[in-house]
Write a protein that holds these residues in place. Structure first.
Motif, PDB file in Angstrom:
ATOM      1  N   PHE A  10      16.363 -40.237  -6.790  1.00  0.00           N
ATOM      2  CA  PHE A  10      15.653 -39.007  -6.434  1.00  0.00           C
ATOM      3  C   PHE A  10      16.743 -37.969  -6.188  1.00  0.00           C
ATOM      4  O   PHE A  10      17.320 -37.881  -5.103  1.00  0.00           O
ATOM      5  CB  PHE A  10      14.798 -39.220  -5.183  1.00  0.00           C
ATOM      6  N   ARG A  11      17.078 -37.212  -7.237  1.00  0.00           N
ATOM      7  CA  ARG A  11      18.257 -36.344  -7.217  1.00  0.00           C
ATOM      8  C   ARG A  11      17.848 -34.883  -7.029  1.00  0.00           C
ATOM      9  O   ARG A  11      16.961 -34.379  -7.713  1.00  0.00           O
ATOM     10  CB  ARG A  11      19.048 -36.484  -8.524  1.00  0.00           C
ATOM     11  N   VAL A  12      18.536 -34.222  -6.095  1.00  0.00           N
ATOM     12  CA  VAL A  12      18.244 -32.825  -5.789  1.00  0.00           C
ATOM     13  C   VAL A  12      19.514 -32.003  -5.955  1.00  0.00           C
ATOM     14  O   VAL A  12      20.553 -32.332  -5.376  1.00  0.00           O
ATOM     15  CB  VAL A  12      17.714 -32.668  -4.348  1.00  0.00           C
ATOM     16  N   THR A  13      19.429 -30.952  -6.739  1.00  0.00           N
ATOM     17  CA  THR A  13      20.510 -29.983  -6.863  1.00  0.00           C
ATOM     18  C   THR A  13      20.028 -28.661  -6.293  1.00  0.00           C
ATOM     19  O   THR A  13      18.995 -28.138  -6.739  1.00  0.00           O
ATOM     20  CB  THR A  13      20.933 -29.783  -8.327  1.00  0.00           C
ATOM     21  N   THR A  14      20.724 -28.127  -5.292  1.00  0.00           N
ATOM     22  CA  THR A  14      20.373 -26.806  -4.770  1.00  0.00           C
ATOM     23  C   THR A  14      21.314 -25.774  -5.374  1.00  0.00           C
ATOM     24  O   THR A  14      22.441 -26.084  -5.745  1.00  0.00           O
ATOM     25  CB  THR A  14      20.433 -26.748  -3.236  1.00  0.00           C
ATOM     26  N   TRP A  15      20.839 -24.528  -5.442  1.00  0.00           N
ATOM     27  CA  TRP A  15      21.642 -23.459  -6.035  1.00  0.00           C
ATOM     28  C   TRP A  15      21.318 -22.134  -5.351  1.00  0.00           C
ATOM     29  O   TRP A  15      20.280 -22.007  -4.687  1.00  0.00           O
ATOM     30  CB  TRP A  15      21.376 -23.348  -7.540  1.00  0.00           C
ATOM     31  N   GLY A  16      22.203 -21.159  -5.513  1.00  0.00           N
ATOM     32  CA  GLY A  16      21.959 -19.818  -4.991  1.00  0.00           C
ATOM     33  C   GLY A  16      22.756 -19.507  -3.737  1.00  0.00           C
ATOM     34  O   GLY A  16      23.284 -20.403  -3.066  1.00  0.00           O
ATOM     35  N   GLU A  17      22.856 -18.229  -3.434  1.00  0.00           N
ATOM     36  CA  GLU A  17      23.600 -17.732  -2.281  1.00  0.00           C
ATOM     37  C   GLU A  17      22.700 -16.917  -1.363  1.00  0.00           C
ATOM     38  O   GLU A  17      21.654 -16.416  -1.778  1.00  0.00           O
ATOM     39  CB  GLU A  17      24.773 -16.859  -2.734  1.00  0.00           C
ATOM     40  N   SER A  18      23.173 -16.737  -0.136  1.00  0.00           N
ATOM     41  CA  SER A  18      22.397 -16.045   0.884  1.00  0.00           C
ATOM     42  C   SER A  18      21.962 -14.652   0.448  1.00  0.00           C
ATOM     43  O   SER A  18      20.839 -14.229   0.703  1.00  0.00           O
ATOM     44  CB  SER A  18      23.216 -15.959   2.175  1.00  0.00           C
ATOM     45  N   HIS A  19      22.866 -13.906  -0.212  1.00  0.00           N
ATOM     46  CA  HIS A  19      22.560 -12.531  -0.589  1.00  0.00           C
ATOM     47  C   HIS A  19      22.466 -12.347  -2.101  1.00  0.00           C
ATOM     48  O   HIS A  19      22.527 -11.237  -2.602  1.00  0.00           O
ATOM     49  CB  HIS A  19      23.601 -11.581   0.002  1.00  0.00           C
ATOM     50  N   GLY A  20      22.305 -13.445  -2.825  1.00  0.00           N
ATOM     51  CA  GLY A  20      22.025 -13.353  -4.246  1.00  0.00           C
ATOM     52  C   GLY A  20      20.556 -13.049  -4.463  1.00  0.00           C
ATOM     53  O   GLY A  20      19.778 -12.903  -3.513  1.00  0.00           O
ATOM     54  N   PRO A  21      20.118 -12.965  -5.719  1.00  0.00           N
ATOM     55  CA  PRO A  21      18.710 -12.635  -5.972  1.00  0.00           C
ATOM     56  C   PRO A  21      17.738 -13.720  -5.547  1.00  0.00           C
ATOM     57  O   PRO A  21      16.587 -13.430  -5.210  1.00  0.00           O
ATOM     58  CB  PRO A  21      18.665 -12.418  -7.491  1.00  0.00           C
ATOM     59  N   SER A  83      11.515 -27.673 -10.876  1.00  0.00           N
ATOM     60  CA  SER A  83      12.349 -26.534 -10.494  1.00  0.00           C
ATOM     61  C   SER A  83      11.603 -25.678  -9.476  1.00  0.00           C
ATOM     62  O   SER A  83      10.463 -25.260  -9.728  1.00  0.00           O
ATOM     63  CB  SER A  83      12.712 -25.696 -11.732  1.00  0.00           C
ATOM     64  N   LEU A  84      12.239 -25.429  -8.338  1.00  0.00           N
ATOM     65  CA  LEU A  84      11.656 -24.650  -7.249  1.00  0.00           C
ATOM     66  C   LEU A  84      12.460 -23.368  -7.056  1.00  0.00           C
ATOM     67  O   LEU A  84      13.691 -23.416  -6.960  1.00  0.00           O
ATOM     68  CB  LEU A  84      11.664 -25.464  -5.957  1.00  0.00           C
ATOM     69  N   LEU A  85      11.779 -22.243  -6.976  1.00  0.00           N
ATOM     70  CA  LEU A  85      12.425 -20.938  -6.868  1.00  0.00           C
ATOM     71  C   LEU A  85      11.950 -20.218  -5.616  1.00  0.00           C
ATOM     72  O   LEU A  85      10.744 -20.177  -5.327  1.00  0.00           O
ATOM     73  CB  LEU A  85      12.092 -20.092  -8.103  1.00  0.00           C
ATOM     74  N   ILE A  86      12.908 -19.636  -4.860  1.00  0.00           N
ATOM     75  CA  ILE A  86      12.595 -18.833  -3.677  1.00  0.00           C
ATOM     76  C   ILE A  86      13.392 -17.538  -3.785  1.00  0.00           C
ATOM     77  O   ILE A  86      14.626 -17.549  -3.766  1.00  0.00           O
ATOM     78  CB  ILE A  86      12.977 -19.572  -2.373  1.00  0.00           C
ATOM     79  N   TRP A  87      12.708 -16.419  -3.894  1.00  0.00           N
ATOM     80  CA  TRP A  87      13.384 -15.130  -4.013  1.00  0.00           C
ATOM     81  C   TRP A  87      13.921 -14.676  -2.655  1.00  0.00           C
ATOM     82  O   TRP A  87      13.273 -14.880  -1.621  1.00  0.00           O
ATOM     83  CB  TRP A  87      12.433 -14.060  -4.551  1.00  0.00           C
ATOM     84  N   ASN A  88      15.102 -14.069  -2.642  1.00  0.00           N
ATOM     85  CA  ASN A  88      15.624 -13.393  -1.456  1.00  0.00           C
ATOM     86  C   ASN A  88      15.084 -11.966  -1.448  1.00  0.00           C
ATOM     87  O   ASN A  88      15.316 -11.214  -2.398  1.00  0.00           O
ATOM     88  CB  ASN A  88      17.155 -13.356  -1.481  1.00  0.00           C
ATOM     89  N   ARG A  89      14.381 -11.593  -0.408  1.00  0.00           N
ATOM     90  CA  ARG A  89      13.716 -10.290  -0.373  1.00  0.00           C
ATOM     91  C   ARG A  89      14.287  -9.325   0.666  1.00  0.00           C
ATOM     92  O   ARG A  89      14.064  -8.126   0.570  1.00  0.00           O
ATOM     93  CB  ARG A  89      12.215 -10.480  -0.075  1.00  0.00           C
ATOM     94  N   ASP A  90      15.005  -9.835   1.677  1.00  0.00           N
ATOM     95  CA  ASP A  90      15.388  -8.964   2.804  1.00  0.00           C
ATOM     96  C   ASP A  90      16.884  -9.031   3.106  1.00  0.00           C
ATOM     97  O   ASP A  90      17.295  -8.977   4.248  1.00  0.00           O
ATOM     98  CB  ASP A  90      14.574  -9.349   4.048  1.00  0.00           C
ATOM     99  N   ALA A  91      17.698  -9.188   2.074  1.00  0.00           N
ATOM    100  CA  ALA A  91      19.151  -9.204   2.278  1.00  0.00           C
ATOM    101  C   ALA A  91      19.670  -7.779   2.467  1.00  0.00           C
ATOM    102  O   ALA A  91      19.259  -6.866   1.764  1.00  0.00           O
ATOM    103  CB  ALA A  91      19.836  -9.847   1.077  1.00  0.00           C
ATOM    104  N   ARG A  92      20.563  -7.611   3.429  1.00  0.00           N
ATOM    105  CA  ARG A  92      21.207  -6.308   3.665  1.00  0.00           C
ATOM    106  C   ARG A  92      22.713  -6.518   3.615  1.00  0.00           C
ATOM    107  O   ARG A  92      23.387  -6.658   4.634  1.00  0.00           O
ATOM    108  CB  ARG A  92      20.771  -5.736   5.016  1.00  0.00           C
TER     109      ARG A  92
END
Length: 361
Positions: A10-21, A83-92
């Motif tokens: 059961f393999r999970v790869t996470t991706w993305g950054e705090s202030h990326g899209p 594939s699971l996607l979560i948009w960053n909406r409130d990064a400053r």
């Protein structure tokens, strides 16, 4: 080898950054025909979501709405990558401009720079706690698998800022913002966090995770021990600095006669083992605790250096939690879910007699 993937089967790869899209996860190895909808994943994410107004939490308000892009058809998993996607909406990001050439004490800034020669100073990039939202989403999928075996994973706060829970009421865990099973202690914890925030500081605590219904026989005899992999999973969370199973560090002060859990025809008398013997689950409840450090981004002045090695004084601005608790509680729960889901599949692959109801097509 890049360390962004967790698990064997059961393999999970996470991706993305705090202030990326966006941030997200890809799950490979999830069995087919499991019921899965965005609502199931969303319920787990809502427990971790920032900006709900608690005294420990950042003012960053993220809806954390999940989108399932693949691996599900007509409400059931297909056996292909999810594939699971979560948009960053409130990064400053502008709030972090002062950190472009300065290392925050206690944070991964200086080690990321040493490893890669480049870093994303905006919120810490991959070193940010924001990455853990993807883990929580993946953990919700793992729980769907565990549901078939009747395995239930519960996480809650037992200590925060020096205040400890003395009572245990499972019904109280989700009735307060700190996921504390002791309502009276929860009130004192909130006051302690508010005090730390007013002083420009932060506090740490302890999260306990219990897993009931775990069958005996999960785990490997030497490498791949269940307790070792649970500890590694929890230690992979950025704010966790220590893990103990069962009696944990208290075992060092006990005699063998005190620590050994007597075995009777009805089962074990006591659970100092935390549900694991010789790295293999014994059929009792798993009990794991994680020590959570204080958040390193604080408003108080701290001594540090910049990229040129010059001594500077730093006060961290921006929006930050005063404690990783309560938002780390669902993360700890998710990591235990991921370990157990992986070990269930590994046990079945080795031909172990793991009861798997409703297996017909």
């Amino acid at each position: 080898m890049p360390g962004n993937t967790f698990g064997q089967l059961f393999r999970v790869t996470t991706w993305g950054e705090s202030h990326g899209p966006a941030i997200g996860a890809v799950i490979d190895g999830c069995p087919p025909r499991l019921p899965l909808t965005e609502a199931v994943v969303q319920a787990a994410l809502d427990l971790r979501r920032p900006g709900k107004g608690g005294p420990a939490e950042t003012a960053r308000s993220e809806p954390d709405r999940v989108e399932i892009l693949s691996g599900v058809f007509e409400g059931r998993t297909t056996g292909t990558p999810i594939s699971l996607l979560i948009w960053n909406r409130d990064a400053r990001s502008e709030a972090y401009d002062a950190l472009r050439e300065v290392f925050r004490p206690g944070h991964g800034d200086i080690t990321y720079q040493a490893k890669y020669g480049i870093r994303d100073h905006r919120g810490g990039g991959r070193a940010s706690g924001r990455e853990t939202a993807a883990r929580v989403a993946a953990g919700a999928v793992a729980q769907v698998l565990l549901d078939r075996l009747g395995i239930r994973v519960t996480a809650y706060t037992v200590a925060l800022g020096g205040v400890r829970a003395r009572a245990f009421d499972p019904e109280a865990i989700e009735t307060n913002r700190l996921f504390c099973p002791d309502p009276e202690a929860a009130a004192r914890m909130e006051a302690r966090v508010a005090e730390a925030r007013a002083a420009g500081d932060s506090v740490g605590g302890v999260v306990e995770v219990r897993a009931a219904g775990v069958p005996a026989g999960l785990g490997e005899p030497v490498f791949g021990k269940l307790d070792g992999e649970l500890a590694g999973a929890l230690m992979s969370i950025g704010a966790v600095k220590g893990v103990e199973i069962g009696a944990g560090f208290r075992a060092a002060e006990m005699t063998g006669s005190e620590h050994n859990d007597p075995i009777t025809p009805a089962g074990f008398e006591g659970n100092n083992a935390g549900g694991i013997l010789a790295g293999i689950s014994n059929g009792d409840e798993l009990v794991i605790r994680a020590a959570v450090k204080p958040i390193p981004s604080i408003a108080r002045p701290q001594r540090t250096v910049n990229l040129r090695g010059e001594a500077v004084e730093l006060r961290v601005g921006g929006r930050h939690d005063a404690s990783a608790i309560p938002r780390i509680v669902p993360v700890c729960q998710a990591m235990v879910r991921l370990v157990l889901a992986d070990h269930v599949l590994r046990a079945r692959g080795q031909g172990q007699a793991i009861d798997w109801p409703g297996e017909g097509r």
